[in-house]
Design a protein around this motif. Structure first.
Motif, short mmCIF file in Angstrom:
data_model
loop_
_atom_site.label_atom_id
_atom_site.label_comp_id
_atom_site.label_asym_id
_atom_site.label_seq_id
_atom_site.Cartn_x
_atom_site.Cartn_y
_atom_site.Cartn_z
N ASP A 62 43.95 39.22 39.00
CA ASP A 62 45.10 39.86 38.36
C ASP A 62 44.88 39.97 36.85
O ASP A 62 45.32 40.93 36.22
N ILE A 63 44.20 38.98 36.24
CA ILE A 63 43.91 39.04 34.80
C ILE A 63 42.99 40.22 34.51
O ILE A 63 43.23 41.00 33.58
N GLY A 64 41.93 40.35 35.31
CA GLY A 64 41.00 41.47 35.12
C GLY A 64 41.70 42.81 35.27
O GLY A 64 41.46 43.76 34.52
N TYR A 65 42.59 42.87 36.25
CA TYR A 65 43.36 44.09 36.49
C TYR A 65 44.27 44.40 35.30
O TYR A 65 44.26 45.51 34.76
N LEU A 68 42.84 45.73 31.88
CA LEU A 68 42.59 47.17 31.83
C LEU A 68 43.89 47.97 31.96
O LEU A 68 44.09 48.97 31.26
N ALA A 69 44.79 47.51 32.81
CA ALA A 69 46.01 48.27 33.10
C ALA A 69 46.86 48.50 31.86
O ALA A 69 47.46 49.57 31.69
N VAL A 70 46.91 47.50 30.98
CA VAL A 70 47.76 47.62 29.79
C VAL A 70 47.29 48.78 28.91
O VAL A 70 48.09 49.50 28.32
N ASP A 104 36.15 41.76 39.99
CA ASP A 104 36.70 42.56 41.10
C ASP A 104 38.02 43.22 40.70
O ASP A 104 38.26 44.39 41.01
N GLY A 105 38.89 42.46 40.03
CA GLY A 105 40.17 43.03 39.60
C GLY A 105 39.98 44.15 38.59
O GLY A 105 40.62 45.20 38.68
N PHE A 106 39.08 43.93 37.65
CA PHE A 106 38.83 44.92 36.61
C PHE A 106 38.24 46.20 37.20
O PHE A 106 38.75 47.31 36.99
N PHE A 107 37.15 46.04 37.97
CA PHE A 107 36.45 47.23 38.46
C PHE A 107 37.20 47.92 39.60
O PHE A 107 37.03 49.12 39.80
N GLY A 108 38.03 47.16 40.31
CA GLY A 108 38.86 47.79 41.33
C GLY A 108 39.78 48.84 40.71
O GLY A 108 39.89 49.97 41.19
N LEU A 109 40.41 48.45 39.59
CA LEU A 109 41.30 49.39 38.90
C LEU A 109 40.49 50.48 38.19
O LEU A 109 40.86 51.67 38.23
N ALA A 110 39.38 50.09 37.56
CA ALA A 110 38.55 51.07 36.84
C ALA A 110 38.08 52.17 37.79
O ALA A 110 38.10 53.36 37.45
N GLY A 111 37.67 51.77 38.99
CA GLY A 111 37.17 52.75 39.96
C GLY A 111 38.25 53.75 40.37
O GLY A 111 37.97 54.94 40.56
N ARG A 185 52.09 41.38 38.77
CA ARG A 185 50.68 41.09 39.05
C ARG A 185 49.82 42.35 39.00
O ARG A 185 48.73 42.34 38.45
N ARG A 186 50.27 43.41 39.57
CA ARG A 186 49.46 44.62 39.66
C ARG A 186 50.30 45.87 39.35
O ARG A 186 50.50 46.73 40.22
N PRO A 187 50.77 45.99 38.12
CA PRO A 187 51.57 47.16 37.77
C PRO A 187 50.72 48.43 37.85
O PRO A 187 49.52 48.41 37.59
#
Lengths: 305, 305
Positions: A62-65, A68-70, A104-111, A185-187
């Motif tokens: 969730d931190i990795g996500y 990037l999400a912000v 995983d969290g970061f690249f999941g959203l990046a992808g 967690r995952r906005p």
């Protein structure tokens, strides 16, 4: 001369992307990319800190996500398209399991948004993650905070306050089970929605600092007054008006639309599942009002208040 | 809706610049700039952390300076021209005097290189500063770590080790007064030198991680071996070979030049006051050697070793 630091970068952060506009990516002193012609370069930076922006022992995925999400939410608020990211990660220790989840969290959203990680920095220090997102917008099409005009209607996506209610549940096991944890967690950054509003919205901002604070930014930058509709706000926030006004961490977008663009707005938003809801109108004047209510009872989050 | 956070940004970080390519600067969700045509976009990010990259209670002006300088040094190492910066600053408290000094250090250096601060983030947290620098290089002209070829000569600017010796003096009042503190406090990024080496240097890197570690990066990325010249190294480092090899924090550039470009190199470097000195040559093979000496006795700094 291989080092642990480089090994971590190679294993967790040097991922192939589909983008053919990345010329020099992770692994040199700086990165180079090709900007499409006719585009302005857009950039945003945000840092998230353990214990400030998320609770200690928050899920590393969730931190990795969120890191990037912000930034993607900032892009949404400009009507801009994200393309590349730089990540600076400070960690007290190199925990492989933590790094794997974060990655995983970061690249999941990046992808999902076709964002390539092109560079970064990894240092030992307090747990903080800073991301810069780079991207583009057609020349002259960026939507700022400053274009709202008297007569415009005010819209917001989603359900403001949901993230704050989700965080309350995460940090207090006795809180009512709201089903809203995922909004903290995952906005979902509203990137496609922001792009669709080019040429329609006159001003736009994301409400990550809280609806009231961020609406105030539009009012000030545009030199206008926002008149909120209490009933409409109660409806979209399920009656949780304090959370909606002051909560923060919502990655929804707040924007203004002139009456003559309402047909275009309806066409652009026809397939959306996140609203938007009309919550007020723009008037001559300054500041924020909600007839019959005292907005001074609410206040947003200020890091240095 | 004005907040302390916004007031700090307005007072200390929203400075006019001479750049007319900044379209939307500090104060919106993201910044937009115009990239000159024919240029590739270059980006680098670096974080500095109190107690890791500089001693506690380090002069805030020096912190502001270093936060930007470390990125400018990355640009130097690519032969790229810096233009814009994003700053994310995390602070335990908003001390006006500290902020004023930090801002002076940051903008003093930014002004010297005509770099405009276009965006940022200000949060409460541990004392860390992350800067992203954006800029450009003519298409295809970036100098990577990967172009060194057997027969090339190896050069370095300045006096490697000077920063480490300066830091030792700063942190130990009993250390010999070396006159080198300024090499740690206010290192000169070699931006103009890097740009002048376009079309001349085949590979380049800055030696902020220490000469040995960073030379190893060129050897590995280029698939070659670097053969160091002991006498030449002793001369440029004033005999302080351990500091030169392992010290880190030097913002000098290490680069390789083919023999056929030596006339061009001499012409390009004629006015320099920072060398460069020839410290070795490129050979077929891998890794680093220095005839008659065991390089395993030296090692660079690794954040997660």
């Amino acid at each position: 001369m291989a080092s642990k630091e480089n090994e971590i970068i190679r294993r967790y952060f040097n991922k192939e992307s589909d983008r053919d506009d990345v010329l020099i990516g992770v692994g040199d002193d700086a990165a180079t990319v090709r900007l499409p012609s006719g585009m302005e370069l857009v950039s945003a930076i945000d840092t998230i800190v353990e214990g400030v922006h998320f609770p200690a022992h928050f899920d590393p995925g969730d931190i990795g996500y969120r890191a990037l999400a912000v930034n993607l939410s900032d892009f949404a608020a400009m009507g801009a398209e994200p393309a590349w990211a730089l990540l600076s990660l400070s960690l007290p220790a190199a925990d492989e399991s933590w790094l794997g989840s974060f990655s995983d969290g970061f690249f999941g959203l990046a992808g999902r948004y076709n964002v390539a990680l092109i560079g970064g920095d990894l240092i030992r220090g307090p747990m903080t993650a800073t991301v810069t997102v780079l991207g583009h917008v057609p020349a002259g099409m960026a939507i700022t905070r400053a274009g709202a005009q008297a007569g415009d209607l005010v819209y917001v996506t989603g359900s403001p306050g949901a993230a704050a209610l989700g965080l309350a549940k995460l940090t207090n096991p006795n809180a009512q089970d709201s089903g809203l944890e995922q909004f903290f967690r995952r906005p979902q950054p509203r990137v496609q929605q922001g792009i669709a509003l080019r040429g329609i919205a006159t001003a736009m901002i994301d409400i990550s600092d809280g609806l009231l604070t961020d609406a105030g930014h539009i009012a000030m930058a545009s030199g206008v007054r926002i008149n909120f509709d209490y009933d409409a706000l109660m409806k979209i926030s399920r009656g949780e008006l304090t959370a909606a006004f002051c909560g923060g961490d919502d990655y929804e977008i707040l924007f203004t639309v002139p009456e003559k663009k309402l047909d275009a707005l309806n066409a652009a938003t026809a397939g959306w599942t996140c609203g938007p809801g009309c919550i007020g109108k723009i008037e001559p004047g300054q500041g924020l009002i909600m007839p019959g209510h005292d907005l001074a009872a609410y206040s947003g989050y200020d890091h240095f208040a």
